[in-house]
Design a protein around this motif. Structure first.
Motif, PDB file in Angstrom:
ATOM      1  N   ASP A 191      51.036  15.642   7.075  1.00 25.26           N
ATOM      2  CA  ASP A 191      51.992  14.562   7.337  1.00 25.26           C
ATOM      3  C   ASP A 191      51.394  13.441   8.180  1.00 25.26           C
ATOM      4  O   ASP A 191      52.105  12.741   8.892  1.00 25.26           O
ATOM      5  CB  ASP A 191      53.233  15.138   8.052  1.00 25.26           C
ATOM      6  N   THR A 192      50.091  13.279   8.117  1.00 23.59           N
ATOM      7  CA  THR A 192      49.438  12.231   8.914  1.00 23.59           C
ATOM      8  C   THR A 192      48.732  11.257   7.975  1.00 23.59           C
ATOM      9  O   THR A 192      48.614  11.518   6.785  1.00 23.59           O
ATOM     10  CB  THR A 192      48.366  12.827   9.852  1.00 23.59           C
ATOM     11  N   ASP A 193      48.233  10.142   8.537  1.00 20.05           N
ATOM     12  CA  ASP A 193      47.380   9.269   7.722  1.00 20.05           C
ATOM     13  C   ASP A 193      45.928   9.334   8.236  1.00 20.05           C
ATOM     14  O   ASP A 193      45.167   8.384   8.126  1.00 20.05           O
ATOM     15  CB  ASP A 193      47.918   7.838   7.665  1.00 20.05           C
ATOM     16  N   VAL A 194      45.567  10.496   8.761  1.00 15.86           N
ATOM     17  CA  VAL A 194      44.201  10.709   9.257  1.00 15.86           C
ATOM     18  C   VAL A 194      43.273  11.000   8.066  1.00 15.86           C
ATOM     19  O   VAL A 194      43.632  11.746   7.165  1.00 15.86           O
ATOM     20  CB  VAL A 194      44.171  11.901  10.249  1.00 15.86           C
ATOM     21  N   MET A 195      42.098  10.381   8.079  1.00 10.99           N
ATOM     22  CA  MET A 195      41.124  10.625   7.007  1.00 10.99           C
ATOM     23  C   MET A 195      40.065  11.643   7.476  1.00 10.99           C
ATOM     24  O   MET A 195      39.951  11.914   8.671  1.00 10.99           O
ATOM     25  CB  MET A 195      40.476   9.308   6.606  1.00 10.99           C
ATOM     26  N   VAL A 196      39.323  12.176   6.501  1.00  7.92           N
ATOM     27  CA  VAL A 196      38.307  13.182   6.840  1.00  7.92           C
ATOM     28  C   VAL A 196      36.982  12.778   6.185  1.00  7.92           C
ATOM     29  O   VAL A 196      36.953  12.399   5.011  1.00  7.92           O
ATOM     30  CB  VAL A 196      38.703  14.584   6.330  1.00  7.92           C
ATOM     31  N   LEU A 197      35.914  12.839   6.971  1.00 10.01           N
ATOM     32  CA  LEU A 197      34.564  12.619   6.430  1.00 10.01           C
ATOM     33  C   LEU A 197      33.869  13.973   6.485  1.00 10.01           C
ATOM     34  O   LEU A 197      33.741  14.564   7.562  1.00 10.01           O
ATOM     35  CB  LEU A 197      33.840  11.583   7.302  1.00 10.01           C
ATOM     36  N   SER A 198      33.462  14.468   5.320  1.00  4.90           N
ATOM     37  CA  SER A 198      32.881  15.809   5.279  1.00  4.90           C
ATOM     38  C   SER A 198      31.396  15.710   4.933  1.00  4.90           C
ATOM     39  O   SER A 198      31.026  15.315   3.832  1.00  4.90           O
ATOM     40  CB  SER A 198      33.630  16.631   4.228  1.00  4.90           C
ATOM     41  N   ASP A 199      30.569  16.069   5.907  1.00  6.40           N
ATOM     42  CA  ASP A 199      29.119  15.997   5.747  1.00  6.40           C
ATOM     43  C   ASP A 199      28.656  17.340   5.177  1.00  6.40           C
ATOM     44  O   ASP A 199      28.638  18.347   5.879  1.00  6.40           O
ATOM     45  CB  ASP A 199      28.506  15.709   7.131  1.00  6.40           C
ATOM     46  N   GLU A 200      28.287  17.337   3.892  1.00  3.22           N
ATOM     47  CA  GLU A 200      27.965  18.587   3.199  1.00  3.22           C
ATOM     48  C   GLU A 200      26.513  18.609   2.709  1.00  3.22           C
ATOM     49  O   GLU A 200      26.208  19.124   1.641  1.00  3.22           O
ATOM     50  CB  GLU A 200      28.966  18.798   2.045  1.00  3.22           C
ATOM     51  N   VAL A 201      25.616  18.035   3.524  1.00  3.08           N
ATOM     52  CA  VAL A 201      24.231  17.920   3.059  1.00  3.08           C
ATOM     53  C   VAL A 201      23.552  19.284   2.845  1.00  3.08           C
ATOM     54  O   VAL A 201      22.600  19.387   2.089  1.00  3.08           O
ATOM     55  CB  VAL A 201      23.349  17.029   3.982  1.00  3.08           C
ATOM     56  N   TYR A 202      24.073  20.337   3.522  1.00  3.95           N
ATOM     57  CA  TYR A 202      23.456  21.669   3.350  1.00  3.95           C
ATOM     58  C   TYR A 202      24.250  22.545   2.382  1.00  3.95           C
ATOM     59  O   TYR A 202      24.175  23.775   2.441  1.00  3.95           O
ATOM     60  CB  TYR A 202      23.313  22.360   4.718  1.00  3.95           C
ATOM     61  N   GLU A 203      25.001  21.918   1.499  1.00  9.74           N
ATOM     62  CA  GLU A 203      25.902  22.642   0.582  1.00  9.74           C
ATOM     63  C   GLU A 203      25.199  23.736  -0.221  1.00  9.74           C
ATOM     64  O   GLU A 203      25.824  24.739  -0.572  1.00  9.74           O
ATOM     65  CB  GLU A 203      26.554  21.638  -0.396  1.00  9.74           C
ATOM     66  N   HIS A 204      23.913  23.572  -0.506  1.00  7.24           N
ATOM     67  CA  HIS A 204      23.218  24.556  -1.343  1.00  7.24           C
ATOM     68  C   HIS A 204      22.357  25.531  -0.552  1.00  7.24           C
ATOM     69  O   HIS A 204      21.533  26.229  -1.118  1.00  7.24           O
ATOM     70  CB  HIS A 204      22.352  23.841  -2.387  1.00  7.24           C
ATOM     71  N   ILE A 205      22.537  25.536   0.790  1.00  3.72           N
ATOM     72  CA  ILE A 205      21.744  26.467   1.612  1.00  3.72           C
ATOM     73  C   ILE A 205      22.722  27.348   2.394  1.00  3.72           C
ATOM     74  O   ILE A 205      23.125  27.029   3.517  1.00  3.72           O
ATOM     75  CB  ILE A 205      20.779  25.707   2.554  1.00  3.72           C
ATOM     76  N   VAL A 206      23.134  28.446   1.769  1.00  3.72           N
ATOM     77  CA  VAL A 206      24.167  29.330   2.319  1.00  3.72           C
ATOM     78  C   VAL A 206      23.703  30.774   2.121  1.00  3.72           C
ATOM     79  O   VAL A 206      23.229  31.119   1.039  1.00  3.72           O
ATOM     80  CB  VAL A 206      25.503  29.076   1.587  1.00  3.72           C
TER      81      VAL A 206
END
Ligand code: PMP
Length: 330
Positions: A191-206
């Motif tokens: 219920d907010t107008d807050v945005m999200v920046l998701s830094d996923e540069v390591y997405e393939h190293i798990v």
């Protein structure tokens, strides 16, 4: 006569990476301070870049990126996260993740806005927020629980909160945020107008049984989110500075307004080369196995020392606790 300068970033000196790398060189020490792979990138990729340079792709690329690459990125992303962004309007190729992060912050944050970051945080977030005129609100990572703590994020939200920056797999702790914390963030912001920046540069190293829960998997986060990634981490070529970001059309329109005056467009032969490579390659599982072997080797070597640690869940970082050696602040 010295010109009286007023610094845009009075608190900022030379980055710790430059300082530590210089010290490592001076003392001929192994440099464990800066995160970059020291493995060669694939010879196929180098062949493709050479091919595209020789084929004459040496002038400006289209502002949002080479269309064939954007199509490949959308296809790869959909395969991975189950959501298809629009390749025309919702993906932009950038000069590494750093430029994507800077551009997104400049586009979305206005003077006086508050931006929540999860500490410890990758070092480019706070200076970019300052340069946009925003205020940095620091919320600690739950290091023992190895997750983001959405109750602390909830407590930090105010009328001025404009953006939250998340990063998983997380630099420098190697923590991967859980599915339940992503869901809880989605509920929190509903219920907010807050945005999200998701830094996923390591997405393939798990590693082990961990899963990367990307922002785009959650509709309530996706509609308010920018997802940033980088070829540098996945293909061992951080020096090429090529990255990209996804966002819904309204956010991406604002992103591109800034991007076009920030760099206009980025390295063209490499964009063509990655487009070809993504069309040939379909799996990224090898990369996690490649780094997991190295993580295990490193952890075995450190196990007998006075450093305390939990094995990294992702990224190519391993955090060590020096509490039993010294009480110096980090
Ligand atoms: N985000 C994080 C978490 C990183 O670790 C890095 C690189 N160290 C970046 C962004 C920047 O990526 P690039 O080199 O593609 O600009």
């Amino acid at each position: 006569m010295a010109i009286p300068l007023q610094s845009r970033l009075p608190e900022v000196g030379t980055t710790i990476f430059t300082v530590m790398s210089a010290l490592a060189n001076a003392h001929e020490a192994v440099n464990l301070s800066q995160g970059f792979p020291d493995f060669d990138c694939s010879s196929r990729l180098k062949e493709l870049v050479t091919h595209h340079m020789k084929a004459g792709h040496n002038q400006y690329a289209p502002m949002p990126g080479v269309p064939a690459l954007r199509e490949q990125l959308v296809r790869k992303f959909e395969q991975q996260h189950g959501h298809a962004y629009d390749s025309e309007k919702e993906v932009t190729v950038t000069a590494g993740a750093t430029q994507a992060i800077f551009t997104a912050i400049l586009a979305l944050v206005h003077p006086g806005d508050e931006v929540i970051i999860i500490e410890p945080a990758y070092d480019c977030y706070a200076p970019a927020i300052h340069m946009a005129g925003g205020k940095v609100i620091r919320v600690p990572l739950d290091i023992r629980g190895r997750d983001m703590d959405t109750s602390l994020i909830a407590a930090a939200l105010t009328e001025q909160t404009r953006l939250i920056i998340i990063n998983s797999p997380h630099n420098p702790t190697g923590v991967c945020f859980s599915e339940s914390s992503m869901q809880s963030l989605e509920r929190l912001l509903a219920d907010t107008d807050v945005m999200v920046l998701s830094d996923e540069v390591y997405e393939h190293i798990v590693f082990d049984d961990k899963v990367h829960y990307g922002l785009a998997k959650y509709p309530g986060l996706r509609e308010r989110g920018v997802v940033v990634s980088s070829f540098g981490k996945t293909y061992h070529n951080t020096g090429w500075k090529l990255g990209y970001c996804f966002a819904p059309e309204d956010l991406m329109t604002e992103f591109r307004k800034v991007h076009q005056f920030n760099v206009f467009s980025v390295n063209r032969p490499m964009q063509h080369a990655f487009s070809d490579l993504l069309a040939e390659e379909r799996s990224y599982d090898d990369l996690s196995a490649f780094y997991q072997e190295k993580r295990d080797f490193f952890c075995r070597a450190v196990a007998g020392s006075r450093f305390d640690f939990t094995a990294s869940e992702g990224t190519y970082f391993q955090l060590l606790d020096y509490g039993s050696i010294a009480q110096e602040p980090d």
